[in-house]
Design a protein around this motif. Sequence first.
Motif, PDB file in Angstrom:
ATOM      1  N   MET A 199     120.400  71.838 -10.441  1.00  0.00           N
ATOM      2  CA  MET A 199     120.686  73.131  -9.831  1.00  0.00           C
ATOM      3  C   MET A 199     122.181  73.341  -9.633  1.00  0.00           C
ATOM      4  O   MET A 199     122.682  74.471  -9.729  1.00  0.00           O
ATOM      5  CB  MET A 199     119.952  73.263  -8.491  1.00  0.00           C
ATOM      6  CG  MET A 199     118.447  73.432  -8.629  1.00  0.00           C
ATOM      7  SD  MET A 199     117.985  74.794  -9.750  1.00  0.00           S
ATOM      8  CE  MET A 199     118.796  76.182  -8.968  1.00  0.00           C
ATOM      9  N   LEU A 200     122.906  72.271  -9.382  1.00  0.00           N
ATOM     10  CA  LEU A 200     124.368  72.384  -9.289  1.00  0.00           C
ATOM     11  C   LEU A 200     124.941  72.881 -10.610  1.00  0.00           C
ATOM     12  O   LEU A 200     125.716  73.847 -10.637  1.00  0.00           O
ATOM     13  CB  LEU A 200     124.962  71.025  -8.924  1.00  0.00           C
ATOM     14  CG  LEU A 200     126.490  70.909  -9.003  1.00  0.00           C
ATOM     15  CD1 LEU A 200     127.148  71.860  -8.013  1.00  0.00           C
ATOM     16  CD2 LEU A 200     126.933  69.476  -8.751  1.00  0.00           C
ATOM     17  N   ALA A 201     124.549  72.235 -11.692  1.00  0.00           N
ATOM     18  CA  ALA A 201     125.062  72.632 -13.001  1.00  0.00           C
ATOM     19  C   ALA A 201     124.632  74.055 -13.356  1.00  0.00           C
ATOM     20  O   ALA A 201     125.439  74.854 -13.851  1.00  0.00           O
ATOM     21  CB  ALA A 201     124.577  71.647 -14.067  1.00  0.00           C
ATOM     22  N   LEU A 202     123.384  74.386 -13.095  1.00  0.00           N
ATOM     23  CA  LEU A 202     122.879  75.709 -13.461  1.00  0.00           C
ATOM     24  C   LEU A 202     123.552  76.806 -12.640  1.00  0.00           C
ATOM     25  O   LEU A 202     123.877  77.876 -13.174  1.00  0.00           O
ATOM     26  CB  LEU A 202     121.366  75.752 -13.260  1.00  0.00           C
ATOM     27  CG  LEU A 202     120.666  77.040 -13.700  1.00  0.00           C
ATOM     28  CD1 LEU A 202     120.852  77.268 -15.191  1.00  0.00           C
ATOM     29  CD2 LEU A 202     119.177  76.990 -13.354  1.00  0.00           C
ATOM     30  N   THR A 203     123.772  76.564 -11.360  1.00  0.00           N
ATOM     31  CA  THR A 203     124.412  77.577 -10.514  1.00  0.00           C
ATOM     32  C   THR A 203     125.861  77.786 -10.915  1.00  0.00           C
ATOM     33  O   THR A 203     126.366  78.925 -10.923  1.00  0.00           O
ATOM     34  CB  THR A 203     124.317  77.176  -9.033  1.00  0.00           C
ATOM     35  OG1 THR A 203     122.955  76.908  -8.694  1.00  0.00           O
ATOM     36  CG2 THR A 203     124.836  78.292  -8.141  1.00  0.00           C
ATOM     37  N   VAL A 204     126.547  76.713 -11.258  1.00  0.00           N
ATOM     38  CA  VAL A 204     127.926  76.847 -11.736  1.00  0.00           C
ATOM     39  C   VAL A 204     127.960  77.658 -13.029  1.00  0.00           C
ATOM     40  O   VAL A 204     128.791  78.559 -13.197  1.00  0.00           O
ATOM     41  CB  VAL A 204     128.564  75.461 -11.929  1.00  0.00           C
ATOM     42  CG1 VAL A 204     129.903  75.589 -12.664  1.00  0.00           C
ATOM     43  CG2 VAL A 204     128.781  74.775 -10.585  1.00  0.00           C
ATOM     44  N   VAL A 205     127.044  77.363 -13.941  1.00  0.00           N
ATOM     45  CA  VAL A 205     126.982  78.109 -15.202  1.00  0.00           C
ATOM     46  C   VAL A 205     126.703  79.592 -14.935  1.00  0.00           C
ATOM     47  O   VAL A 205     127.355  80.477 -15.509  1.00  0.00           O
ATOM     48  CB  VAL A 205     125.905  77.516 -16.129  1.00  0.00           C
ATOM     49  CG1 VAL A 205     125.627  78.448 -17.316  1.00  0.00           C
ATOM     50  CG2 VAL A 205     126.334  76.141 -16.638  1.00  0.00           C
ATOM     51  N   ALA A 206     125.725  79.875 -14.054  1.00  0.00           N
ATOM     52  CA  ALA A 206     125.407  81.270 -13.733  1.00  0.00           C
ATOM     53  C   ALA A 206     126.604  81.976 -13.105  1.00  0.00           C
ATOM     54  O   ALA A 206     126.876  83.150 -13.391  1.00  0.00           O
ATOM     55  CB  ALA A 206     124.204  81.322 -12.793  1.00  0.00           C
ATOM     56  N   SER A 207     127.343  81.269 -12.266  1.00  0.00           N
ATOM     57  CA  SER A 207     128.524  81.861 -11.630  1.00  0.00           C
ATOM     58  C   SER A 207     129.608  82.175 -12.647  1.00  0.00           C
ATOM     59  O   SER A 207     130.237  83.238 -12.608  1.00  0.00           O
ATOM     60  CB  SER A 207     129.070  80.911 -10.560  1.00  0.00           C
ATOM     61  OG  SER A 207     128.134  80.673  -9.544  1.00  0.00           O
ATOM     62  N   LEU A 208     129.831  81.243 -13.577  1.00  0.00           N
ATOM     63  CA  LEU A 208     130.873  81.450 -14.576  1.00  0.00           C
ATOM     64  C   LEU A 208     130.499  82.564 -15.552  1.00  0.00           C
ATOM     65  O   LEU A 208     131.345  83.386 -15.922  1.00  0.00           O
ATOM     66  CB  LEU A 208     131.139  80.147 -15.331  1.00  0.00           C
ATOM     67  CG  LEU A 208     131.693  79.001 -14.480  1.00  0.00           C
ATOM     68  CD1 LEU A 208     131.965  77.779 -15.337  1.00  0.00           C
ATOM     69  CD2 LEU A 208     132.951  79.429 -13.739  1.00  0.00           C
ATOM     70  N   LEU A 209     129.230  82.594 -15.963  1.00  0.00           N
ATOM     71  CA  LEU A 209     128.779  83.698 -16.814  1.00  0.00           C
ATOM     72  C   LEU A 209     128.942  85.029 -16.079  1.00  0.00           C
ATOM     73  O   LEU A 209     129.368  86.031 -16.663  1.00  0.00           O
ATOM     74  CB  LEU A 209     127.322  83.487 -17.214  1.00  0.00           C
ATOM     75  CG  LEU A 209     127.047  82.415 -18.269  1.00  0.00           C
ATOM     76  CD1 LEU A 209     125.543  82.240 -18.462  1.00  0.00           C
ATOM     77  CD2 LEU A 209     127.708  82.774 -19.590  1.00  0.00           C
ATOM     78  N   GLY A 210     128.589  85.031 -14.800  1.00  0.00           N
ATOM     79  CA  GLY A 210     128.744  86.249 -14.007  1.00  0.00           C
ATOM     80  C   GLY A 210     130.189  86.688 -13.907  1.00  0.00           C
ATOM     81  O   GLY A 210     130.500  87.881 -13.957  1.00  0.00           O
ATOM     82  N   THR A 211     131.092  85.726 -13.782  1.00  0.00           N
ATOM     83  CA  THR A 211     132.520  86.046 -13.714  1.00  0.00           C
ATOM     84  C   THR A 211     132.997  86.705 -15.005  1.00  0.00           C
ATOM     85  O   THR A 211     133.740  87.694 -14.979  1.00  0.00           O
ATOM     86  CB  THR A 211     133.329  84.763 -13.452  1.00  0.00           C
ATOM     87  OG1 THR A 211     132.915  84.199 -12.196  1.00  0.00           O
ATOM     88  CG2 THR A 211     134.813  85.053 -13.407  1.00  0.00           C
ATOM     89  N   LYS A 264     134.486  77.280  -6.267  1.00  0.00           N
ATOM     90  CA  LYS A 264     135.701  76.647  -6.775  1.00  0.00           C
ATOM     91  C   LYS A 264     135.818  76.867  -8.284  1.00  0.00           C
ATOM     92  O   LYS A 264     136.906  77.157  -8.804  1.00  0.00           O
ATOM     93  CB  LYS A 264     135.691  75.157  -6.449  1.00  0.00           C
ATOM     94  CG  LYS A 264     135.858  74.872  -4.967  1.00  0.00           C
ATOM     95  CD  LYS A 264     136.184  73.422  -4.714  1.00  0.00           C
ATOM     96  CE  LYS A 264     136.505  73.198  -3.251  1.00  0.00           C
ATOM     97  NZ  LYS A 264     137.057  71.859  -2.987  1.00  0.00           N
ATOM     98  N   ALA A 265     134.701  76.712  -8.990  1.00  0.00           N
ATOM     99  CA  ALA A 265     134.720  76.932 -10.435  1.00  0.00           C
ATOM    100  C   ALA A 265     135.052  78.381 -10.762  1.00  0.00           C
ATOM    101  O   ALA A 265     135.852  78.667 -11.667  1.00  0.00           O
ATOM    102  CB  ALA A 265     133.369  76.553 -11.034  1.00  0.00           C
ATOM    103  N   VAL A 266     134.458  79.314 -10.035  1.00  0.00           N
ATOM    104  CA  VAL A 266     134.729  80.738 -10.247  1.00  0.00           C
ATOM    105  C   VAL A 266     136.203  81.044  -9.994  1.00  0.00           C
ATOM    106  O   VAL A 266     136.840  81.782 -10.752  1.00  0.00           O
ATOM    107  CB  VAL A 266     133.830  81.586  -9.320  1.00  0.00           C
ATOM    108  CG1 VAL A 266     134.368  83.007  -9.185  1.00  0.00           C
ATOM    109  CG2 VAL A 266     132.405  81.620  -9.854  1.00  0.00           C
ATOM    110  N   SER A 267     136.769  80.477  -8.930  1.00  0.00           N
ATOM    111  CA  SER A 267     138.175  80.738  -8.602  1.00  0.00           C
ATOM    112  C   SER A 267     139.098  80.303  -9.728  1.00  0.00           C
ATOM    113  O   SER A 267     140.014  81.031 -10.119  1.00  0.00           O
ATOM    114  CB  SER A 267     138.553  80.005  -7.306  1.00  0.00           C
ATOM    115  OG  SER A 267     137.793  80.462  -6.214  1.00  0.00           O
TER     116      SER A 267
END
Length: 325
Positions: free
Chosen positions: A67-79, A146-149
């Motif tokens: 879920m950590l990896a998937l949420t980071v991916v979803a956040s980056l795609l959203g960005t 943090k990844a999104v930033s």
Amino acid sequence: MGTTVNTAVVSTGPLKFLEKVRIVAAAGVAVVLMTTIGWMAVSPADPDMAVSYTTGGRAIWTAWPVMLALTVVASLLGTVIAGPRLPESGLLAASVGLVALAIRGGSMQAVLGYHAGTEEATRKALMVNMEIDALLWAAILVASWKAVSMVWRWLWVEQEGEAGEGSGVPSGKGPRKASGVANGGRLRAAWPGWAVTAVLGLFIIWVTVARTPVATVARGQVIASVAGGLFLAAMAARYFTGVDDVRGYLLAPLIVALVGYLLGYLQADMSWTREGSGAYALLATTPPHALARPLPLEYVAGGLVGSIVGYWSGGKVELVAEQEL
């Protein structure tokens, strides 16, 4: 909650139609990811149970990293999909996806029925598990922020600077100030934002989350109460405190969740039911406190959606007030 970006170009004005469409599209992609891949990763052993690390029946050490990896991916795609205007859009999209994931599972009513029991000790143990669950979900969203930033700054700020465009981006087309530049160019302390948002959010959720203290948990009402309560709280906090550092608003949902389950822990003896509704203490499904009705994921993700949109709305209110003056 996480880092902030403070080097972006200021852009004012309301969102354009295409910008709104991009944000909605980003949220839609996150919903698809979470309700398919995410569901396979954290779906409870019993289909009627809620999505939870501590009570869902799955091993935390296998479900949490996925879920950590998937949420980071979803956040980056959203960005990427949402574009440069609002730096928090990727985190908002991922949070919407997590809310959809929570809705696919059961509510707190099921968790209480399975795990609360009718003893003070079992209710206290459940509230401790809910605190742990909230912290685990919050850690995922901290990493996502943090990844999104970093990615947002790399995509929309650093490359603009390398191209020599810098502050020449026309108003309304480039990124707005990225949640951290206060008046006079100084970074304001974020604590007034989260303090006011958390206190107001707790009060609004408390008075709207249930018809009566012993009523059955109504899923729609609970999610609307959490998201709506933190939306109104964040909007009011930004307007009255003037804090434009988004970190002060991202932290509030976790604080509200931890306080809510702490109150549930302290009232696990159900002594409040002795005044006219004592029989409800014998039911495992009676929440020990009104603020213990939302699931950790509903608090953290649903509250984050409300806080971010409230933060944006508070900024719009500030802009309108300045223009009128």
